[in-house]
Each structure stands twice: as structure tokens, then as C-alpha cells.
Scaffold this motif. Structure first.
Motif, PDB file in Angstrom:
ATOM      1  N   GLY A 127       9.033 -16.164  62.345  1.00 14.15           N
ATOM      2  CA  GLY A 127       9.444 -17.631  61.841  1.00 14.15           C
ATOM      3  C   GLY A 127      10.915 -17.782  61.964  1.00 14.15           C
ATOM      4  N   THR A 128      10.737 -19.311  62.233  1.00 10.63           N
ATOM      5  CA  THR A 128      12.233 -20.128  61.673  1.00 10.63           C
ATOM      6  C   THR A 128      12.644 -20.155  60.479  1.00 10.63           C
ATOM      7  OG1 THR A 128      10.318 -22.454  61.873  1.00 10.63           O
ATOM      8  CG2 THR A 128      10.752 -20.713  64.308  1.00 10.63           C
ATOM      9  N   VAL A 129      11.842 -19.907  59.462  1.00  8.46           N
ATOM     10  CA  VAL A 129      12.378 -20.195  58.189  1.00  8.46           C
ATOM     11  C   VAL A 129      12.342 -19.108  57.413  1.00  8.46           C
ATOM     12  CG1 VAL A 129      11.931 -21.509  56.082  1.00  8.46           C
ATOM     13  CG2 VAL A 129      11.937 -23.298  57.874  1.00  8.46           C
ATOM     14  N   LEU A 130      13.172 -18.371  56.932  1.00 11.56           N
ATOM     15  CA  LEU A 130      13.182 -17.171  56.466  1.00 11.56           C
ATOM     16  C   LEU A 130      13.974 -17.086  54.972  1.00 11.56           C
ATOM     17  CD1 LEU A 130      13.576 -14.889  59.718  1.00 11.56           C
ATOM     18  CD2 LEU A 130      11.136 -15.355  58.148  1.00 11.56           C
ATOM     19  N   HIS A 131      13.319 -16.042  54.278  1.00 13.29           N
ATOM     20  CA  HIS A 131      14.837 -15.944  53.183  1.00 13.29           C
ATOM     21  C   HIS A 131      14.942 -14.732  52.748  1.00 13.29           C
ATOM     22  CE1 HIS A 131      12.909 -19.886  51.000  1.00 13.29           C
ATOM     23  NE2 HIS A 131      12.418 -19.443  51.774  1.00 13.29           N
ATOM     24  N   VAL A 141      12.715  -9.275  53.341  1.00 10.53           N
ATOM     25  CA  VAL A 141      13.146 -10.519  54.558  1.00 10.53           C
ATOM     26  C   VAL A 141      11.000 -10.901  54.516  1.00 10.53           C
ATOM     27  CG1 VAL A 141      12.993 -11.650  56.467  1.00 10.53           C
ATOM     28  CG2 VAL A 141      14.369  -9.441  56.283  1.00 10.53           C
ATOM     29  N   VAL A 142      11.536 -12.219  53.594  1.00 11.69           N
ATOM     30  CA  VAL A 142      10.279 -13.173  53.751  1.00 11.69           C
ATOM     31  C   VAL A 142       9.726 -14.259  54.565  1.00 11.69           C
ATOM     32  CG1 VAL A 142       8.433 -14.386  51.474  1.00 11.69           C
ATOM     33  CG2 VAL A 142       9.880 -12.458  50.671  1.00 11.69           C
ATOM     34  N   ARG A 143       8.500 -14.675  54.300  1.00 10.35           N
ATOM     35  CA  ARG A 143       8.332 -15.787  55.404  1.00 10.35           C
ATOM     36  C   ARG A 143       7.524 -16.231  54.804  1.00 10.35           C
ATOM     37  NH1 ARG A 143       5.632 -15.858  61.098  1.00 10.35           N
ATOM     38  NH2 ARG A 143       5.507 -18.435  61.865  1.00 10.35           N
ATOM     39  N   ASP A 144       7.194 -17.515  54.676  1.00  8.18           N
ATOM     40  CA  ASP A 144       6.675 -18.295  53.552  1.00  8.18           C
ATOM     41  C   ASP A 144       6.052 -19.963  54.012  1.00  8.18           C
ATOM     42  OD1 ASP A 144       4.086 -19.244  51.269  1.00  8.18           O
ATOM     43  OD2 ASP A 144       5.100 -18.276  49.691  1.00  8.18           O
ATOM     44  N   GLU A 145       5.808 -20.328  54.581  1.00  7.22           N
ATOM     45  CA  GLU A 145       5.949 -21.832  55.010  1.00  7.22           C
ATOM     46  C   GLU A 145       4.389 -22.333  53.359  1.00  7.22           C
ATOM     47  OE1 GLU A 145       4.397 -21.917  59.093  1.00  7.22           O
ATOM     48  OE2 GLU A 145       6.053 -20.756  59.631  1.00  7.22           O
ATOM     49  N   ARG A 146       4.156 -22.179  53.066  1.00  2.94           N
ATOM     50  CA  ARG A 146       2.711 -22.701  51.868  1.00  2.94           C
ATOM     51  C   ARG A 146       3.612 -24.029  51.430  1.00  2.94           C
ATOM     52  NH1 ARG A 146       1.100 -17.673  49.085  1.00  2.94           N
ATOM     53  NH2 ARG A 146       3.593 -16.861  48.975  1.00  2.94           N
ATOM     54  N   PHE A 158       5.454 -26.361  52.867  1.00  3.23           N
ATOM     55  CA  PHE A 158       5.693 -27.603  53.458  1.00  3.23           C
ATOM     56  C   PHE A 158       4.314 -27.861  54.447  1.00  3.23           C
ATOM     57  CE2 PHE A 158       7.778 -23.705  55.225  1.00  3.23           C
ATOM     58  CZ  PHE A 158       7.454 -24.178  56.785  1.00  3.23           C
ATOM     59  N   THR A 159       3.168 -26.871  53.990  1.00  2.00           N
ATOM     60  CA  THR A 159       1.756 -27.243  54.799  1.00  2.00           C
ATOM     61  C   THR A 159       1.573 -26.383  55.659  1.00  2.00           C
ATOM     62  OG1 THR A 159       2.272 -29.333  55.777  1.00  2.00           O
ATOM     63  CG2 THR A 159       1.294 -28.773  53.306  1.00  2.00           C
ATOM     64  N   GLY A 160       2.528 -25.882  55.621  1.00  2.00           N
ATOM     65  CA  GLY A 160       2.688 -24.748  57.450  1.00  2.00           C
ATOM     66  C   GLY A 160       1.030 -23.470  57.546  1.00  2.00           C
ATOM     67  N   THR A 161       1.199 -23.205  58.455  1.00  2.00           N
ATOM     68  CA  THR A 161      -0.372 -22.754  58.724  1.00  2.00           C
ATOM     69  C   THR A 161      -0.029 -21.026  59.475  1.00  2.00           C
ATOM     70  OG1 THR A 161       0.879 -23.031  61.707  1.00  2.00           O
ATOM     71  CG2 THR A 161      -0.819 -24.632  60.185  1.00  2.00           C
ATOM     72  N   ALA A 162       1.919 -20.035  59.069  1.00  4.55           N
ATOM     73  CA  ALA A 162       1.569 -18.998  59.701  1.00  4.55           C
ATOM     74  C   ALA A 162       1.476 -18.462  58.248  1.00  4.55           C
ATOM     75  CB  ALA A 162       2.854 -18.578  59.777  1.00  4.55           C
ATOM     76  N   PRO A 188      -3.001  -8.016  56.969  1.00  2.00           N
ATOM     77  CA  PRO A 188      -3.892  -8.444  55.426  1.00  2.00           C
ATOM     78  C   PRO A 188      -4.413 -10.166  55.964  1.00  2.00           C
ATOM     79  CG  PRO A 188      -1.766  -7.433  55.116  1.00  2.00           C
ATOM     80  CD  PRO A 188      -1.484  -8.001  56.673  1.00  2.00           C
ATOM     81  N   TRP A 189      -4.003 -11.518  56.136  1.00  2.00           N
ATOM     82  CA  TRP A 189      -3.877 -12.387  56.256  1.00  2.00           C
ATOM     83  C   TRP A 189      -5.628 -12.614  57.853  1.00  2.00           C
ATOM     84  CZ3 TRP A 189       0.750 -11.250  57.527  1.00  2.00           C
ATOM     85  CH2 TRP A 189       0.926 -10.511  58.626  1.00  2.00           C
TER      86      TRP A 189
END
Length: 532
Positions: free
Chosen positions: A256-260, A284-289, A291-295, A525-526
Motif C-alpha cells: 500500500g502507498t498509505v500506511l499506519h 502496520v495497517v492498510r485501510d483505504e476505506r 477515502f473509498t479506496g478499492t484495496a 480474508p477478503w
């Protein structure tokens, strides 16, 4: 000349083969010695636990110290036994890769004198009849000789049952060939637990924070005797089985390009010293929800024995993009310019929740009017975020540029003025300096609609770890911390995708032993669809 060269090459290959055999034998001997040492360590710790129990029985309960020691020893034994089982499973997996594709003779890990499964449990039979006719002559008429029954202890929510896998033994009337369906694959080869039971134990331990010895006591109330050490072996082997799935989630998160990212402490026992040291669990979290991301959203955890920056680099060194963080200095190397490109590998995004919390703590202690006004100004920024949450990046960016940027400029001027009016040694001054020194990172969220104002995504992922720390009090070993990170990765990622972690693990454990490794993505999981 050609013949001599070929002979020389053959001799060389023979020498290499002999050396490889010698190395393999040496590795086997080392493994045997390590296992013997491990076994002796377990015996020593077990004797200590028995001694503690006897002392309490003789002298009565004079304090909680003995109870705490027993808890520590129980957990330590469980961690050791999980480690032994995981090592054995990984060794067997490596051997299976080297072996021929023909199914080898099943291994026997325990003595055959096992206690029978409780007779009072309900039985459910699944019959595996031979498919087709006789594999030897093609005859279509088979007569039944007897049934071979393999019992597997399974868990159904709120109750237990025994699943009997019945395989009729048939013989061909034409040529007397014996025919029998093969035994289906189980999560633990020749093991007693079914996938549902393994999933329940794992979720109870890592999601519901119930250590194995407490689970053993709970199951005993249903007259089902499952020793803690047995469950420890099951968990170790389950961790080894699920390892490819954990690594696949980690690769997805780090792509992901946006991580926490953040970490939290976990006390770790030091065997023989009677004390704990501080380990770390990183998330490390990847959560694009937002900003309506598709990942798909996911969380990846990793354990380290300390907080040195090298662990942060190992976890996030391959990542590129933006990283939401709390100002931990160990991340600084990731924000530095890459010598090859001249650009930072990761752009730091500050967390306003941390900045606000420091000012809020001062207000709670002192009721400072300046702290109160700062909190009110920050609240206006949070209100903007609440309004645009779940919107596409362009809309979020436009709203921030129009509404948030002017408020941030005013807030900065207010904080700088307030800092000149108060003592530089006051707690409020320290809280203000925390924000001003990180102003570039704290305001970076206004430059890209995909970024967040806070690092709360990873804070939510760490919360279960904090609860587990309160219940466990400690981890039994570094290996136990690594296993905890793996199970938390699976459980939290399932939760983030709206899956029931126990139902997800139950189905995955029933399928993963026979699932092709090159299609492991189907079990993420997804992507998961329960087997019919």
C-alpha cells in the motif's frame, strides 16, 4: 578425453553428494541435541511448577505471589511446547518438499497409548466410500469387509462432538483386491483436533485473551480433558501451517502507498531469572476505506525483542508512499532521502490525536484557559474530517484546502503566541512544542486526499494487544511473541473485512493442507468464500 572429463565430473558429483549427506547428518544430530536440551528445560520448569503447587497446598495461601508464579510457569510451558511443535512441523514441511510426490507413510508424533475420546460426546459419521470400481482390474462389484474408523475431536460452538470418519473396506468380487477410500487431510496429520476446535482455541487465546491453561479448565467443565500441553502443541503446528497466509497478508499491507504504523510493549519472561523484559509488537495497517479506496483493509503484526530502529526498517523498509506515525525516532531513517533516488522512501504524516492528547492531559490537570482554547480549535479540524470521511480523495483535498488550512494557520499562530506567554518549563509548553516541532508532518494530511488526520487506524489494531497484555501479564518467550503476531494478523484482518475470525479460521484450516501454495490468495480474508 571426453570420457575422462565425464568420469571426472561424475566423481565430483559423487563427492558433492557425499558432503551433502554428511551435512544433513550433522544437522540431524544438532537438531536431536537441541530437542534433548529443550526437553530438559521443560522438565525443570515443570518441576518448578509442581513445587509451587505443593508449597501452596502445604502452607496455605499467604499471598498472591505463588499464584502469579504458577501462572507464569503455566504460560512458559505452553510457549515452549508450542515452539517445539512449530519447529517439528516446519522441519517436516521441509522434508516433505524434498521427498517424492508419492504420499509418505504418516508420521507418529506421540505414543500410541492415547486416552479414548469421551464416550458421552455425540458422534457424527462421515463415510468416505471408494469412488468408481476396483483400481486393479476395473471390477464394478465391491463387497464390504469392515469399517476403519478414525476419530477426530471437533468443536461446535458451545459444545463438543466427535466426528467419526468411516472408510468402508471393500473387496473386488472379480479379483479380491481390497479397496478403501483415502483418509482426508487434517490440519494436524494423525492428530485428534478438527479445524473447528483449532480455530476456537486460537481465537479464544488471541482474540478473547484466554490462556491455554484457563481454556483447559473451561473444557473440563464439559468432561472433556484436553491438557494445556496438548493444546500448546496444536497451536504451534497450526502457526506453522498458517505461515504462508500470514506472509501473504504482510505483502499485501506493505504494497500500500498509505500506511499506519505503531508499536506497543509486551513483557516477555526470561526463563530461569524469574523476571520479565520488554519486547515489542509492531502493527502496520492498510485501510483505504476512509477515502473509498478499492484495496481490502488488513493489519500485519510483527514481534521484536526490543525497540531498535532496525526492526522498524525491517518491517517497513520495502514500503513506499506515506506513513502515519506518532513521532517515534526509530522511523526517522525511513523518512530520510533514499541515496538512489534522492527522495524519501516514506513521507511522514503526523497524528493529531497524539498532539491533542498531550494538550488535553494538561487541561485535565490544570484547567488552563489556553489549553482549553487550543482543544476547541483542534475540535474544529476534527469536525471537518468527520464531514468528509468516506468521500473520494479529490473532495477531501478540496475541503481541507478550503476549510482546514486557514484554521491550521490560525492555530499555529495561536500556539506560538501562547508559548511566549507561559513558562518554557511548564507541561503546557512541552505539549505545544510537541505540535510545533512536528508541524510539517501534522499538516501533511491537507496535501493529499488519501491521508488521515490521525493514526487511529493502527490504534484500533493495537487495542486487542493491550487487552491481551492485561490478561496474560506477559508473553512466555520471543517465539511466543512471534506466534502471537501471526495469529493477530489473521484475526484482525478477518475482522477488518467483516469476517467472523473463528468461522474464517475454521474453514481455512479445513482446506489449507491440500490447498496449492500458488493459490494462497484465495484464502485471504477478503477473497475467502466458505467451502460448501
Amino acid at each position: 578425453m571426453i570420457v575422462e572429463r565425464e568420469a571426472s565430473l561424475a566423481e565430483r558429483e559423487q563427492i558433492i553428494a557425499e558432503k551433502e549427506m554428511q551435512l544433513a547428518e550433522r544437522d540431524r544430530l544438532i537438531a536431536v541435541r537441541d530437542a534433548e536440551l529443550y526437553a530438559k528445560t521443560l522438565q525443570i520448569e515443570h518441576l518448578k511448577a509442581q513445587l509451587a503447587v505443593l508449597r501452596r497446598a502445604r502452607f496455605g495461601r499467604s499471598s498472591e505471589k505463588v499464584d502469579r508464579e504458577i501462572e507464569q510457569l503455566e504460560l512458559l510451558l505452553g510457549e515452549f511446547e508450542e515452539g517445539v511443535a512449530e519447529s517439528e512441523a516446519r522441519s517436516e514441511q521441509a522434508d516433505d518438499k524434498k521427498a517424492s510426490p508419492v504420499r509418505a507413510k504418516p508420521r507418529s508424533h506421540k505414543p500410541t497409548g492415547r486416552k479414548p475420546l469421551p464416550a458421552h460426546l455425540p458422534r457424527e459419521q462421515i463415510t468416505h466410500a471408494p469412488q468408481g470400481g476396483c483400481p486393479c482390474c476395473g471390477g464394478t462389484v465391491l463387497r464390504k469387509i469392515n469399517d476403519v474408523i478414525t476419530e477426530v475431536l471437533e468443536y461446535v460452538p458451545s459444545t463438543f462432538k466427535v466426528v467419526e470418519h468411516v472408510r468402508p473396506t471393500m473387496s473386488c468380487r472379480a479379483c479380491e483386491t481390497i479397496v478403501q477410500a483415502p483418509l482426508p487431510s487434517f490440519p494436524i496429520e494423525r492428530g485428534r483436533p478438527g479445524p473447528g476446535l483449532l480455530a476456537h482455541i486460537a481465537v479464544s487465546k488471541f482474540a478473547d485473551c484466554l490462556p491455554l491453561h484457563r481454556q483447559s479448565e473451561i473444557y473440563a467443565r464439559q468432561d472433556v480433558d484436553i491438557d494445556r500441553s496438548t493444546m500448546a502443541e496444536w497451536m504451534g503446528r497450526t502457526a506453522a501451517l498458517l505461515d504462508p497466509l500470514v506472509e501473504a497478508i504482510g505483502q499485501h499491507v506493505c504494497a500500500g502507498t498509505v500506511l499506519h504504523a505503531d508499536d506497543t510493549t509486551v513483557p516477555v519472561l526470561e526463563p530461569g531469572r524469574g523476571r520479565t523484559r520488554t519486547g515489542r509488537l509492531w502493527a502496520v495497517v492498510r485501510d483505504e476505506r476512509p477515502f473509498t479506496g478499492t484495496a481490502p483493509p488488513a493489519a500485519f503484526y510483527r514481534y521484536s525483542p526490543d525497540r531498535r530502529g532496525e526492526h522498524a526498517a525491517a518491517l517497513l523498509g520495502s514500503c513506499r508512499g506515506f506513513l502515519h506515525a506518532d513521532g517515534y525516532a526509530g522511523f526517522n531513517a525511513l523518512f530520510a532521502d533514499d541515496p538512489k533516488t534522492g527522495q524519501p522512501r516514506l513521507m511522514e504524516v503526523g497524528c493529531w490525536a497524539h498532539a491533542r492528547r498531550k494538550i488535553y492531559d494538561v487541561y485535565e490537570e490544570t484547567a488552563s484557559p489556553l489549553a482549553k482554547e487550543a482543544l476547541e480549535r483542534i475540535a474544529e479540524l476534527f469536525a471537518i474530517e468527520e464531514r468528509i470521511n468516506g468521500r473520494p480523495p479529490p473532495e477531501r483535498l478540496a475541503a481541507r484546502q478550503q476549510d482546514a488550512v486557514p484554521l491550521l494557520n490560525e492555530l499555529k499562530a495561536f500556539l506560538e503566541k501562547a508559548l511566549s506567554q507561559i513558562s518554557g518549563k511548564s507541561t503546557l509548553a512541552k505539549a505545544i512544542r510537541y505540535s510545533l516541532s512536528r508541524w510539517t508532518a501534522l499538516t501533511r494530511y491537507t496535501t493529499d486526499g488519501r491521508l488521515e488526520m490521525t493514526n487511529n487506524a493502527v490504534e484500533r489494531a493495537i487495542r486487542p494487544l493491550v487487552l491481551a497484555r492485561r490478561n496474560y501479564l506477559f508473553a512466555g518467550s520471543d517465539a511466543g511473541g512471534i506466534r502471537a503476531a501471526a495469529f493477530h494478523t489473521l484475526i484482525q484482518s478477518a475482522r477488518m473485512n467483516g469476517r467472523d475470525p473463528e468461522a474464517y479460521l475454521r474453514d481455512v484450516l479445513a482446506r489449507i493442507a491440500d490447498h496449492p501454495i500458488n493459490r494462497i490468495g484465495e484464502l485471504l480474508p477478503w477473497n475467502w468464500n466458505p467451502a460448501t
